[in-house]
Design a protein around this motif. Structure first.
Motif, mmCIF file in Angstrom:
data_model
loop_
_atom_site.group_PDB
_atom_site.id
_atom_site.type_symbol
_atom_site.label_atom_id
_atom_site.label_comp_id
_atom_site.label_asym_id
_atom_site.label_seq_id
_atom_site.Cartn_x
_atom_site.Cartn_y
_atom_site.Cartn_z
ATOM 1 N N THR A 1 -16.830 78.383 19.180
ATOM 2 C CA THR A 1 -17.020 77.508 20.364
ATOM 3 C C THR A 1 -15.927 76.430 20.378
ATOM 4 N N PHE A 2 -15.730 75.779 21.516
ATOM 5 C CA PHE A 2 -14.740 74.678 21.581
ATOM 6 C C PHE A 2 -15.302 73.532 22.420
ATOM 7 N N GLN A 3 -14.808 72.387 22.134
ATOM 8 C CA GLN A 3 -15.168 71.173 22.881
ATOM 9 C C GLN A 3 -13.898 70.570 23.512
ATOM 10 N N LEU A 4 -13.989 70.212 24.802
ATOM 11 C CA LEU A 4 -12.886 69.551 25.523
ATOM 12 C C LEU A 4 -13.266 68.106 25.800
ATOM 13 N N PHE A 5 -12.349 67.195 25.539
ATOM 14 C CA PHE A 5 -12.583 65.772 25.810
ATOM 15 C C PHE A 5 -11.696 65.310 26.989
ATOM 16 N N GLU A 6 -12.365 64.840 28.058
ATOM 17 C CA GLU A 6 -11.576 64.262 29.174
ATOM 18 C C GLU A 6 -10.946 62.955 28.733
ATOM 19 N N ARG A 7 -11.745 62.239 27.945
ATOM 20 C CA ARG A 7 -11.218 61.043 27.296
ATOM 21 C C ARG A 7 -11.998 60.873 26.012
ATOM 22 N N GLU A 8 -11.523 59.970 25.178
ATOM 23 C CA GLU A 8 -12.101 59.822 23.847
ATOM 24 C C GLU A 8 -13.594 59.505 23.932
ATOM 25 N N GLY A 9 -14.411 60.305 23.197
ATOM 26 C CA GLY A 9 -15.833 60.035 23.124
ATOM 27 C C GLY A 9 -16.649 60.754 24.165
ATOM 28 N N LYS A 10 -16.011 61.474 25.134
ATOM 29 C CA LYS A 10 -16.783 62.148 26.176
ATOM 30 C C LYS A 10 -16.661 63.658 25.974
#
Length: 651
Positions: free
Chosen positions: A49-58
């Protein structure tokens, strides 16, 4: 089991392929999805799986199953986490050998993401720059259009002179404002020079040179320029140096030429109108001086310059009261006139100029110019007018006296003759012929004798009374004879005479005729003669002119009685402009005040004691000059400083 710990070549190849393919993927999400799909063949992995961050902490996506063993690999771009890959591990021992390759893959992925992100930033920046350039280009075109409209409206053209190459750029307007087609003549200095008016070229070139050499702080000049039609137009040239070389020498000189022909024409018309108005003001006989509300001179005409004896340039800006203090009373009323808006009129003001009395009419006109209040002072010399009025009044009196004299002759002369004759008969009968036969017979009848009668008459001063009656009658007869001279036409014919000759003979006559009973002799009076040379002859009646001179000399001698150094100054000159002979007889006698001066030519007016003068001498003299010889006679006098009689005779 051993085979399980060996790295799968197929998997490693897949990772290598993925590393080469990832940079071509369009975005970060595509790359991560591609990574998950490509890495699923790694042994021991249950799920990726992967996680994308629009900005730090989100967190954008989250597929983590916390009940399984997992291994996370952060993907950092530009120093911060951009995404994270998470592997759900089924057999850890099978997965561990691939961790370095996965780390390396994640680093490659981070570099690609960072490069794409930077590319996107650059693309955005380029797009913004392109948009800005496009906007600035539009604005520049609008500004250029506006400048063109402004230049067209102002009839101006732009020039840009490269001083190093000598090339001059002229814009379209530069040509069209003078009627040429755009770029019809080359941009060269000689092309401009040959179109400048010959009378202006020297000044125009000097103006440019002085500015480029630093002599002048700015370049601005006006000159005439040749239109294509052959007519001359006026140009206002303005410019500035925009570029210098390393040594401080000017390299680029730019500016604008503006068509000011209409303005110059208006200025010329205005100048002509102003000159015309000034000419009118200067030709007026009145003194005209304009002042502001503080009495400071703003403008004055030529007559004012003559009166003050200074040029306008020396007077403008000075206080009027300091320039003509003799008009203090009138000047002090300027403020009142300006505030009230009503003019002030002062007539017949007496001014002493070079010991002569002059009469002035003074008017103050309040004015308002461009909101500024002021006044115009008008001064008219009415001295001649006053004198003329006096002459007219005197003539009226003379004419009235002439008419009166004719009627008085018959009314007075007949009884006067009887009175004089009776007095003469009485004196004769009671004098030398007292002892005639008729007197003796009459005395005898009266029972007396002539001796007694004569003694009685002598005791009663009858002979003296008879003598007084006779002398008084003769005096009255002489007065009447003088009065009759006004109404009688002379039978004597006029001839041409030299006035100095008549004067000299009159002086000789009066010297021998003067009353020796006075305290001094006429011969003791000093006489200074100032006769101009080559004087014209005058058509006149010699005896009458001599009578005038005789009256003036006798009156002057009487006025100088008792003076230590009595003096006559007799001058004769030629007034070529008026074609008159001007004669003055000046004495240093007692003079007269203004009231006496005004009445001096009136019939029967005299300042002498009763019985000494008749008051007709000067009246008759005036009549002889004015009526018989078409001349003028006037007098100037100051009490205690003598008198000057002035006679003019036409020739």
């Amino acid at each position: 089991m051993k085979n399980n710990h060996k790295l799968s070549a197929e998997v490693l190849g897949q990772i290598a392929i993925m590393q080469s393919v990832i940079p071509s993927l369009p975005n970060k999400t595509s790359m991560l999805n591609f990574a998950c799909q490509g890495l699923k063949d790694i042994p021991g992995i249950e799920k990726i799986t992967f996680q994308l961050f629009e900005r730090e902490g989100k967190l954008i996506q989250n597929r983590i199953n916390k009940n399984h063993l997992y291994k996370s690999f952060p993907i950092k771009a530009n120093g911060c986490e951009s995404a994270v890959l998470t592997f759900l591990i089924r057999k850890e021992k099978d997965f561990v050998p691939y961790i370095p390759y996965i780390d390396n893959f994640c680093n490659v992925l981070a570099l690609v993401i960072e490069e794409k992100k930077q590319r996107m930033v650059n693309e955005n920046l380029i797009q913004k720059m392109e948009d800005l350039v496009k906007q600035r280009t539009i604005e520049l075109e609008i500004a250029k259009e506006r400048l063109s409209i402004a230049l067209n409206g102002a009839n101006s053209g732009i020039w840009d002179w490269n001083l190093k190459t000598g090339v001059i750029y002229f814009d379209r307007n530069y040509y069209t404002i003078s009627g040429y087609d755009p770029y019809e003549f080359p941009g060269k200095y000689k092309e401009w020079k040959k179109r400048v008016h010959p009378d202006d070229i020297e000044k125009a070139e000097k103006s440019i040179k002085d500015y480029l050499d630093g002599v002048s702080e700015q370049y601005i000049d006006e000159f005439r320029f040749l239109r294509k039609s052959g007519e001359w137009m006026w140009i206002l040239g303005q410019g500035k140096i925009f570029e210098y070389d390393s040594d401080g020498n000017p390299l680029r000189f730019s500016g604008a030429h503006t068509d000011i022909t209409i303005r110059k024409s208006a200025e010329e018309n205005l100048k002509k109108a102003q000159n015309y108005i000034v000419s009118i003001l200067d030709s007026m006989p009145s003194v005209l001086i304009s002042v502001n509300s503080k009495g400071i001179i703003q403008q004055l005409n030529k007559k004012a310059e003559e009166m003050i004896n200074h040029k306008s340039s020396e007077l403008i800006g000075k206080n009027l009261n300091e320039i003509i203090p003799q008009y203090y009373n009138e000047i002090s009323q300027l403020e009142t006139a300006i505030d009230s808006g009503e003019k002030i009129n002062r007539r017949r003001k007496q001014i002493i100029i070079n010991e002569d009395i002059h009469y002035k009419d003074i008017i103050v006109f309040p004015i308002t110019t461009k909101g500024e209040k002021g006044a115009v002072l008008r001064i008219d010399d009415v001295t001649e007018q006053v004198k003329m009025e006096e002459v007219l009044i005197q003539n009226e009196k003379m004419l009235s006296l002439g008419g009166l004299a004719a009627g008085m002759a018959h009314e007075i002369n007949n009884p006067l003759a009887g009175m004089i004759q009776t007095a003469q008969v009485l004196a004769s009968r009671l004098g030398a012929k007292a002892y005639n036969k008729a007197n003796l017979e009459a005395a005898e009848k009266a029972e007396t004798n002539m001796d007694s009668i004569l003694k009685f008459l002598e005791y009663r001063d009858i002979p003296k009374m008879l003598s007084a009656i006779h002398e008084s009658g003769l005096r009255v007869s002489h007065i009447v004879e003088n009065m009759l001279s006004f109404s009688r036409k002379s039978n004597q014919k006029s001839h041409f005479y030299h006035i100095p000759d008549i004067l000299d003979s009159t002086i000789e006559l009066v010297s021998s005729d003067y009353d020796l009973k006075k305290d001094y002799d006429f011969k003791k009076i000093q006489i200074i003669k100032k006769y101009e040379k080559d004087l014209p002859q005058i058509l006149c009646e010699k005896s009458k002119i001599q009578q005038v001179f005789l009256n003036l000399l006798r009156n002057g001698a009487a006025a100088m009685e008792g003076r230590e150094n009595p003096l006559f100054v007799i001058s004769v000159s030629n007034d070529h402009n008026r074609k008159n002979l001007r004669l003055t007889i000046e004495d240093n006698g007692s003079g007269m005040d203004e009231e006496v001066r005004k009445r001096i030519f009136e019939p029967f007016f005299t300042t002498k004691p009763i019985g000494i003068g008749t008051g007709l001498g000067l009246s008759i003299s005036y009549f002889i000059i004015a009526e018989n010889h078409s001349g003028t006679m006037s007098v100037k006098s100051v009490k205690g400083q003598g008198s000057t009689f002035i006679i003019t005779l036409p020739y």
